[in-house]
Write a protein that holds these residues in place. Structure first.
Motif, PDB file in Angstrom:
ATOM      1  N   GLN A 223      17.005 110.824  54.251  1.00  0.00           N
ATOM      2  CA  GLN A 223      15.902 110.561  53.332  1.00  0.00           C
ATOM      3  C   GLN A 223      15.145 109.302  53.720  1.00  0.00           C
ATOM      4  O   GLN A 223      14.119 108.977  53.125  1.00  0.00           O
ATOM      5  N   GLY A 224      15.677 108.597  54.695  1.00  0.00           N
ATOM      6  CA  GLY A 224      15.016 107.385  55.139  1.00  0.00           C
ATOM      7  C   GLY A 224      15.261 106.217  54.231  1.00  0.00           C
ATOM      8  O   GLY A 224      15.604 106.387  53.070  1.00  0.00           O
ATOM      9  N   GLY A 225      15.093 105.031  54.749  1.00  0.00           N
ATOM     10  CA  GLY A 225      15.134 103.846  53.927  1.00  0.00           C
ATOM     11  C   GLY A 225      16.405 103.059  53.996  1.00  0.00           C
ATOM     12  O   GLY A 225      16.492 102.084  54.737  1.00  0.00           O
ATOM     13  N   LYS A 226      17.392 103.454  53.247  1.00  0.00           N
ATOM     14  CA  LYS A 226      18.582 102.625  53.122  1.00  0.00           C
ATOM     15  C   LYS A 226      19.349 102.562  54.436  1.00  0.00           C
ATOM     16  O   LYS A 226      19.714 103.588  55.005  1.00  0.00           O
ATOM     17  N   LEU A 227      19.569 101.341  54.902  1.00  0.00           N
ATOM     18  CA  LEU A 227      20.392 101.121  56.082  1.00  0.00           C
ATOM     19  C   LEU A 227      21.781 100.693  55.642  1.00  0.00           C
ATOM     20  O   LEU A 227      21.940  99.780  54.837  1.00  0.00           O
TER      21      LEU A 227
ATOM     22  N   MET B 134      21.151 105.241  58.895  1.00  0.00           N
ATOM     23  CA  MET B 134      20.183 105.599  57.863  1.00  0.00           C
ATOM     24  C   MET B 134      20.299 107.089  57.602  1.00  0.00           C
ATOM     25  O   MET B 134      20.378 107.883  58.546  1.00  0.00           O
TER      26      MET B 134
ATOM     27  N   TYR C 276      19.856 108.674  61.300  1.00  0.00           N
ATOM     28  CA  TYR C 276      19.327 107.762  62.314  1.00  0.00           C
ATOM     29  C   TYR C 276      20.311 106.623  62.513  1.00  0.00           C
ATOM     30  O   TYR C 276      20.940 106.155  61.568  1.00  0.00           O
TER      31      TYR C 276
ATOM     32  N   TYR D  73      20.713  96.158  65.762  1.00  0.00           N
ATOM     33  CA  TYR D  73      19.937  94.935  65.564  1.00  0.00           C
ATOM     34  C   TYR D  73      20.700  93.759  66.161  1.00  0.00           C
ATOM     35  O   TYR D  73      21.925  93.747  66.206  1.00  0.00           O
TER      36      TYR D  73
ATOM     37  N   PHE E 124      20.835 102.722  64.311  1.00  0.00           N
ATOM     38  CA  PHE E 124      20.094 101.538  64.723  1.00  0.00           C
ATOM     39  C   PHE E 124      21.049 100.485  65.291  1.00  0.00           C
ATOM     40  O   PHE E 124      22.220 100.427  64.931  1.00  0.00           O
TER      41      PHE E 124
ATOM     42  N   ARG F 257      16.336 102.588  67.694  1.00  0.00           N
ATOM     43  CA  ARG F 257      16.537 103.603  66.666  1.00  0.00           C
ATOM     44  C   ARG F 257      16.749 104.928  67.389  1.00  0.00           C
ATOM     45  O   ARG F 257      15.996 105.272  68.299  1.00  0.00           O
TER      46      ARG F 257
ATOM     47  N   PHE G 260      24.465  94.054  65.018  1.00  0.00           N
ATOM     48  CA  PHE G 260      24.768  94.978  63.931  1.00  0.00           C
ATOM     49  C   PHE G 260      24.365  96.395  64.311  1.00  0.00           C
ATOM     50  O   PHE G 260      23.260  96.628  64.800  1.00  0.00           O
TER      51      PHE G 260
ATOM     52  N   PHE H  65      24.987  99.006  57.068  1.00  0.00           N
ATOM     53  CA  PHE H  65      25.331  98.183  58.211  1.00  0.00           C
ATOM     54  C   PHE H  65      26.833  98.127  58.443  1.00  0.00           C
ATOM     55  O   PHE H  65      27.642  98.147  57.497  1.00  0.00           O
ATOM     56  N   GLY H  66      27.196  98.028  59.722  1.00  0.00           N
ATOM     57  CA  GLY H  66      28.548  97.652  60.062  1.00  0.00           C
ATOM     58  C   GLY H  66      28.739  96.167  59.806  1.00  0.00           C
ATOM     59  O   GLY H  66      27.797  95.453  59.437  1.00  0.00           O
TER      60      GLY H  66
END
Lengths: 114, 114
Positions: free
Chosen positions: B98-102, B95, B33, B37, B35, B50, B91, B104-105
């Motif tokens: 498994q989901g969860g941890k993002l 992800m 995924y 922000y 994203f 997303r 940003f 980031f650039g």
């Protein structure tokens, strides 16, 4: 989406003390996370807060320094222990209602260590 | 290893100009995924979009649009007719399946001048 609040919004702490940050969500969520944003930097995941069990920490972060609690599906705390100036950062909690879903962030806690 | 690169550290434009923020990612996962922000000067992180790895359709939301190209591992963000209120750090994040941890650039600081 979710409405997320964090307390405190900011604090100034002395070296060697600890600060506990609270994160409250307005609805039950599956996943809760804690991130750190050092000054002028990007965000880094500290840990996943697991409800009813020990948090899952990312490489470079340890439980003794960043103990986390998650007693239910709407609340979590992060403690930053034995503070040093290097801990001066913004600490943000984030949530996902379902794993892999949109991840929303709280307003952050700005910590300054003197 | 997973990685997100936002090569543009700072961009400055004049109001009403169009601006594109670049995001290139690396992952070995087939399901993931992406994203975007926005972090305005007030510090909160605002969710914008997303996108899952199976949906390469471009997305438009008002003045915002996103171009996802798996062939080049890019997920670029365009603001049309920029406004002063668009001034913020943006940003891009990845992800895993498994989901969860993002992940980031480093963020792109956009300054829109009147």
């Amino acid at each position: 989406s979710a409405v997320i609040s964090q307390k405190p919004s900011r604090d100034i702490c002395q070296r060697g003390t600890s600060l506990t940050i609270q994160c409250q969500v307005d609805s039950q969520v599956t996943m809760m996370f804690w991130y750190r944003q050092q000054p002028g930097q990007s965000l880094t995941l500290i840990a996943t807060a697991n409800q009813g069990s020990e948090a899952t920490y990312e490489s470079g972060f340890v439980i003794d320094k960043f103990p986390i609690s998650r007693p239910n599906l709407t609340f979590s705390t992060l403690t930053v222990s034995n503070l040093s100036p290097e801990d001066s950062s913004i600490y943000l909690c984030s949530v996902e209602k379902v794993a892999g879903d949109e991840q929303y962030f709280g307003p952050g806690t700005r910590l300054t260590v003197t | 290893a997973q990685k997100v690169t936002q090569a543009q550290t700072e961009i400055s434009v004049v109001e009403k100009e169009d601006v594109t923020l670049d995001c290139v990612y690396e992952t070995r996962d087939t399901t993931y995924y992406l994203f975007w922000y926005k972090q305005p000067p007030s510090g909160e992180l605002v969710f914008l979009i997303r996108r899952n790895s199976f949906d390469e359709q471009n997305e438009i939301s008002g003045r915002y649009s996103w171009n996802f190209q798996k062939s080049t591992s890019s997920f670029n963000f365009t603001i049309t007719a920029s406004q002063v209120v668009d001034s913020a750090v943006y940003f891009c994040a990845l992800m895993d399946n498994q989901g969860g941890k993002l992940i980031f650039g480093q963020g792109t600081e956009l300054s829109v001048k009147p």
